[in-house]
Design a protein around this motif. Structure first.
Motif, mmCIF file in Angstrom:
data_model
loop_
_atom_site.group_PDB
_atom_site.id
_atom_site.type_symbol
_atom_site.label_atom_id
_atom_site.label_comp_id
_atom_site.label_asym_id
_atom_site.label_seq_id
_atom_site.Cartn_x
_atom_site.Cartn_y
_atom_site.Cartn_z
ATOM 1 N N PRO A 196 21.992 72.575 56.063
ATOM 2 C CA PRO A 196 21.723 72.982 57.454
ATOM 3 C C PRO A 196 21.957 74.469 57.695
ATOM 4 O O PRO A 196 21.205 75.099 58.444
ATOM 5 N N ARG A 197 22.977 75.044 57.074
ATOM 6 C CA ARG A 197 23.253 76.471 57.271
ATOM 7 C C ARG A 197 22.194 77.329 56.575
ATOM 8 O O ARG A 197 21.787 78.367 57.096
ATOM 9 N N ILE A 198 21.745 76.885 55.410
ATOM 10 C CA ILE A 198 20.656 77.596 54.732
ATOM 11 C C ILE A 198 19.382 77.520 55.566
ATOM 12 O O ILE A 198 18.678 78.523 55.749
ATOM 13 N N ASP A 199 19.080 76.337 56.100
ATOM 14 C CA ASP A 199 17.867 76.156 56.907
ATOM 15 C C ASP A 199 17.887 77.059 58.140
ATOM 16 O O ASP A 199 16.860 77.649 58.507
ATOM 17 N N GLY A 200 19.053 77.153 58.796
ATOM 18 C CA GLY A 200 19.155 77.993 59.985
ATOM 19 C C GLY A 200 18.943 79.461 59.661
ATOM 20 O O GLY A 200 18.250 80.190 60.396
#
Length: 335
Positions: A196-200
């Motif tokens: 999720p942090r990479i996607d954001g």
């Protein structure tokens, strides 16, 4: 030697059964005068009932279990501080289990907590597998997730939106004039704090700079040591980088230490933003700009949801906590 219930009965000149009824708040079988004698004896002797033994009779142990993948981590410490604050204010004890992110160990701890007859479970920062969920269901106690969530299993959770938070961190760097931005992430397959942090981060780079493939280097954790090694790897791959988003404060400070060793100045040569807002972010040199999770408040809120479920016997709603950028001195404005 600690006084026993037999000592209290002898001191008050009543039967053990009478003492037991009074301590367990049974309403029949004794007078107010007898109750006063027993309570005076308890106070004079310093008698403390065994919580587990009492719980076996009352079916309540006034104990909850908390599972962390790494109890030594600073995130776990902050969450636990909030959890204990609420639990202790309500007269409950906390059993803390350090699972070390190992499936078999987690299952062993869930079995242990079941044997200890805990009244509820708080499960922190780790993915809920089918095995974990089934073990919790068999315990027949309420459970709340904190700093994690499950798309598959219907368990309430308390956490920030990691994708939105990372989008905000990357946007902050972009608004400061940076375009050549890299990310140091944790385990990219981790569905909680990895992907999720990479996607954001990637979404912000795509939406605001049209960059479809920003550089991301992924470690096997979120530690200081991971930041130390990944910074070198990132700079080798993209030496023109002007700013770095690290997926934890510990990683960010590791990156800053690595930059110092390489004679790269923060923020003059490279800017760094972290994630968490741990106490160490204020102590770093320079003080670290970071994306803040309200970790103690998350622990408190998760504990409150758990005790609400214990009180009502029903389910509770999940809560997304707010995040914010904490500006310090590790990010330079580019003209």
């Amino acid at each position: 030697m600690n006084p026993t219930i037999k000592d209290v009965a002898r001191h008050a000149n009543v039967s053990i059964a009478t003492v037991s009824r009074i301590l367990n708040s049974t309403s029949a079988g004794y007078s107010e005068k007898t109750k006063k004698l027993v309570m005076e004896a308890v106070e004079e002797l310093g008698y403390k009932p065994n919580a587990v033994a009492r719980g076996l009779k009352n079916t309540k142990t006034q104990t909850i279990g908390v599972l962390f993948p790494d109890i030594s981590g600073m995130v776990s410490s902050e969450l636990l501080h909030g959890i204990e604050k609420v639990a202790h204010s309500l007269g409950h004890s906390v059993i803390v289990c350090n699972t070390a992110s190992q499936g078999e160990k987690t299952l062993d701890y869930l079995k242990l907590l079941s044997e200890k007859r805990v009244e509820g479970i708080l499960f922190a920062s780790e993915e809920i597998t089918d095995e974990y969920y089934e073990a919790i269901k068999e315990m027949n106690v309420p459970a709340v997730l904190v700093s994690t969530k499950s798309h598959k299993h219907p368990l309430p959770y308390v956490k920030v939106d990691d994708r939105d938070a990372s989008y905000a961190a990357a946007s902050y760097l972009i608004n400061k004039g940076h375009e050549k931005i890299g990310m140091i992430s944790g385990i990219k397959e981790d569905p909680i704090a990895g992907s999720p942090r990479i996607d954001g981060f990637k979404a912000a780079m795509r939406d605001q700079l049209g960059n479809e493939s920003p550089i991301v280097v992924s470690a096997q954790g979120f530690s200081y040591e991971d930041g130390l090694t990944m910074f070198e790897k990132l700079m080798e791959a993209a030496p023109e980088t002007t700013a770095i988003f690290a997926a934890s404060d510990e990683m960010a400070i590791g990156a800053m230490a690595s930059a110092y060793r390489m004679n790269i100045k923060v923020p003059e040569d490279i800017s760094v933003i972290g994630y968490d807002n741990l106490k160490i972010s204020e102590m770093a040199i320079p003080p670290l700009t970071t994306l803040s999770q309200p970790l103690r408040e998350m622990g408190e809120t998760a504990a409150e949801l758990l005790f609400e479920a214990l009180k009502t016997g029903g389910t509770t709603q999940s809560i997304i906590m707010p995040h914010q950028i904490i500006e310090r001195e590790s990010v330079k404005v580019l003209q």
